[in-house]
Write an enzyme that holds these catalytic residues in place. Structure first.
Site, short mmCIF file in Angstrom:
data_model
loop_
_atom_site.label_atom_id
_atom_site.label_comp_id
_atom_site.label_asym_id
_atom_site.label_seq_id
_atom_site.Cartn_x
_atom_site.Cartn_y
_atom_site.Cartn_z
N CYS A 137 46.72 45.15 8.31
CA CYS A 137 48.16 45.14 8.00
C CYS A 137 48.49 44.11 6.93
CB CYS A 137 48.98 44.88 9.25
SG CYS A 137 48.67 43.26 9.97
N ASP B 273 48.94 40.93 7.36
CA ASP B 273 49.76 39.82 7.85
C ASP B 273 48.92 38.54 7.96
OD1 ASP B 273 51.73 41.62 7.96
OD2 ASP B 273 51.89 41.73 10.13
N CYS C 292 54.78 40.72 10.55
CA CYS C 292 55.74 41.56 11.25
C CYS C 292 56.48 40.78 12.33
CB CYS C 292 55.01 42.74 11.88
SG CYS C 292 54.06 42.25 13.32
N CYS D 6 48.92 41.91 16.89
CA CYS D 6 49.75 40.83 16.33
C CYS D 6 49.58 39.56 17.17
CB CYS D 6 51.21 41.25 16.29
SG CYS D 6 51.46 42.94 15.71
FE1 FES Z 1 50.10 43.02 11.50
FE2 FES Z 1 51.86 42.73 13.37
S1 FES Z 1 51.57 44.46 12.15
S2 FES Z 1 50.39 41.31 12.72
#
Ligand code: FES
Length: 144
Positions: free
Chosen positions: A35, A37, A60, A104
């Site tokens: 993702c 992140d 997110c 996450c």
């Molecule tokens: Fe990647 Fe939440 S979608 S940490």
């Protein structure tokens, strides 16, 4: 039923312990390749106790809520206890995360471990290497 619990929404809207600690004793940064992140955790440690903790998360809402909750769970606690914090415990403290958002909470667990490892490395403190598996290798995502 709402997708996100009240607690997730609360920690997302009013995250606790956001920011940096300029003279941090340990810093851990981890990311999720899928993702994109990124989470960074700063620790201030004295006599084996986490005196202060701050985070910066570029990610997110669940990642922000997870970092916020994780910092609350380890603040004032001994390192040994922080090392035992699992992503599952973080998710439970948030009254649950949707299954596809469990990864996450994994970032929070990994960022804390990385920050503790950084502290050990910087201070030449011996530790059991098996406590710090390479993220994404031996790491299991606990989904319930
Ligand atoms: Fe990647 Fe939440 S979608 S940490």
């Amino acid at each position: 039923m709402a997708l996100y619990s009240e607690k997730v929404m609360d920690h997302f809207r009013n995250p606790r312990n956001v920011g940096e600690i300029p003279d941090a004793d340990g810093i851990g940064e981890v990311g999720n390749a899928r993702c994109g992140d990124i989470m960074k955790i700063y620790l201030k440690i004295k006599d084996g106790i986490i005196e202060d903790v701050k985070f910066n998360t570029f990610g997110c809402g669940s990642a922000i809520a997870s970092s916020s909750m994780a910092t609350e769970l380890i603040k004032g606690k001994p390192l040994s206890q922080a090392l035992e914090l699992t992503n599952k415990a973080v998710a439970e403290a948030l009254d649950g995360l949707p299954a596809h958002k469990m990864h996450c909470s994994v970032l929070a667990e990994e960022a804390i471990r990385a920050a503790i490892k950084d502290y050990y490395d910087k201070n030449g403190i011996e530790y059991d290497k098996s406590l710090f598996p390479e993220p994404d290798e031996d790491h299991e995502i606990h989904e319930d």
